[in-house]
Scaffold this active site. Structure first.
Site, short mmCIF file in Angstrom:
data_model
loop_
_atom_site.label_atom_id
_atom_site.label_comp_id
_atom_site.label_asym_id
_atom_site.label_seq_id
_atom_site.Cartn_x
_atom_site.Cartn_y
_atom_site.Cartn_z
N ASP A 51 1.01 0.54 5.51
CA ASP A 51 0.99 -0.99 4.81
C ASP A 51 2.36 -1.02 3.99
O ASP A 51 2.74 -0.10 3.36
CB ASP A 51 -0.34 -1.19 4.03
CG ASP A 51 -0.35 -2.64 3.93
OD1 ASP A 51 -0.78 -3.43 4.74
OD2 ASP A 51 0.14 -3.06 2.85
N ASP B 20 5.24 -0.05 -3.49
CA ASP B 20 3.90 0.14 -4.15
C ASP B 20 3.77 1.76 -3.82
O ASP B 20 2.48 1.90 -3.36
CB ASP B 20 2.92 -0.80 -4.00
CG ASP B 20 1.53 -0.47 -4.76
OD1 ASP B 20 1.65 -0.14 -5.84
OD2 ASP B 20 0.31 -0.85 -4.28
N ASN C 90 -1.44 5.24 -1.35
CA ASN C 90 -0.72 4.46 -0.26
C ASN C 90 -0.09 5.14 0.85
O ASN C 90 0.78 4.54 1.71
CB ASN C 90 0.33 3.32 -0.95
CG ASN C 90 -0.58 2.08 -1.09
OD1 ASN C 90 -1.85 1.76 -0.71
ND2 ASN C 90 0.10 1.36 -2.30
#
EC number: 2.7.11.1
Length: 339
Positions: free
Chosen positions: A225, A207, A212
């Site tokens: 993450d 992702d 992110n």
């Protein structure tokens, strides 16, 4: 609208503090909720003056095996000196683990690592990100995931389409058009993968969009993450970094690949998969929103979702993606560029 249970109504601050104490942490009572729709993520301050980030996982999304595989990948990256924040080892009932089961909840804790959004207008920043992703992929190619999802076929789009159909989510007046467009797109997505018979599959971030990715002056880019880590082609971690008109996206891609290929070879044929991956993400995203609709955070954050106008707009976008995938399919397979 019918969807899966929200799963966080019981998760009070007191319950989260109790869970962290049971895992050997000493929070001082201060919690700061961080931005996350899928899980509940908080910054917790400890009695020794430090701070950690605790992530409470949504029930029913990932199995323990999938979460632990993600954690192992993160720790493997850290050992290879790839800048990723890995979960800490916790001790619960005498057992050391990165995934704590306490009071019916599952959570992980990681060190706090700040950062800001990268300046994607700067080609040097993009080259650095390209090198970073290549280093991540070097580790990712060592062995495959056994439990995480795979985006090597159109199966994620099929599963999303089937869930929306089986739960009667779409507005009745637009459902036939959406399902027709989605079915044709799924056929085209699968065809795009079938045209890559020797596609290299590796462990990915999965992702990788600018939201992110964090940047610090000393470390450059890093991830905090890996919740959507998956098996798939390397280009999956590149295409979401592109934005703007086609010419701007092309310049960004050139800079990314310039950095990437200074570390690791990239299979340029994978660029033919960008529109297929984009289309798959669109179908998957609609189902993701529908599945989470009973979580009170989702109607507040996405008030436009599920309306007739939303689904009509999705029909238009899927048809546009069908045209884009057709153009890619007609291009000469030997061209080593994205144009």
């Amino acid at each position: 609208m019918t969807s899966s249970p929200a799963g966080f109504g019981h998760l009070t601050p007191e319950r989260m503090l109790d869970a962290m104490e049971h895992a050997g942490l000493r929070p001082d009572g201060r919690l700061l909720q961080l931005n996350s729709y899928e899980n509940r993520v908080l910054q917790a301050y400890l009695e020794d003056g430090s701070a950690v980030v605790a992530k409470f996982y949504r029930s029913g999304r990932w199995s323990d095996a999938q979460i632990l595989e993600e954690h192992a990948f993160a720790r493997e990256l850290v050992e290879a000196e790839v800048p990723v924040v890995a979960p800490m080892m916790l001790e619960v009932d005498g057992q050391a683990t990165t995934l704590a089961h306490v009071l019916g909840d599952r959570f992980a804790v990681s060190p706090r690592q700040g950062g800001r959004a990268p300046e994607l207008e700067d080609p040097e920043v993009l080259r650095w990100i390209g090198r970073f992703l290549a280093r991540l992929h070097e580790v990712g190619q060592r062995h495959p995931f056994e439990h995480r999802v795979s985006w090597n076929t159109a199966q994620p789009a099929r599963e999303a389409r089937d869930w929306l159909r089986d739960h009667d989510i779409l507005a009745p007046d637009v459902a036939p058009q959406w399902h027709d467009a989605a079915e044709r797109c799924i056929t085209a997505i699968q065809a795009a993968f079938d045209q890559q018979p020797q596609l290299r599959s590796l462990r990915l971030h999965g992702d990788c969009h600018p939201g992110n990715l964090l940047w610090t002056p000393d470390r450059g880019p890093h991830f905090v993450d890996l919740d959507d880590a998956m098996q798939g082609p390397a280009v999956q971690d590149l295409w979401m970094m592109l934005s703007g008109d086609p010419e701007a996206a092309r310049r960004q891609l050139d800079a990314l690949l310039d950095g990437y290929e200074s570390v690791r070879e990239f299979d340029w044929r994978e660029l033919r998969l960008i529109e297929a991956l984009r289309t798959q993400r669109m179908i998957h995203h609609s189902a993701w929103l529908a599945r989470r609709w009973e979580d009170p955070a989702f109607p507040l954050a996405f008030p436009w979702f599920g309306t007739p106008n939303y689904w009509s707009d999705q029909v238009v976008k899927l048809r546009e993606q069908l045209d884009a995938m057709q153009i890619e399919a007609e291009k000469a397979s030997g061209l080593p560029s994205w144009d």
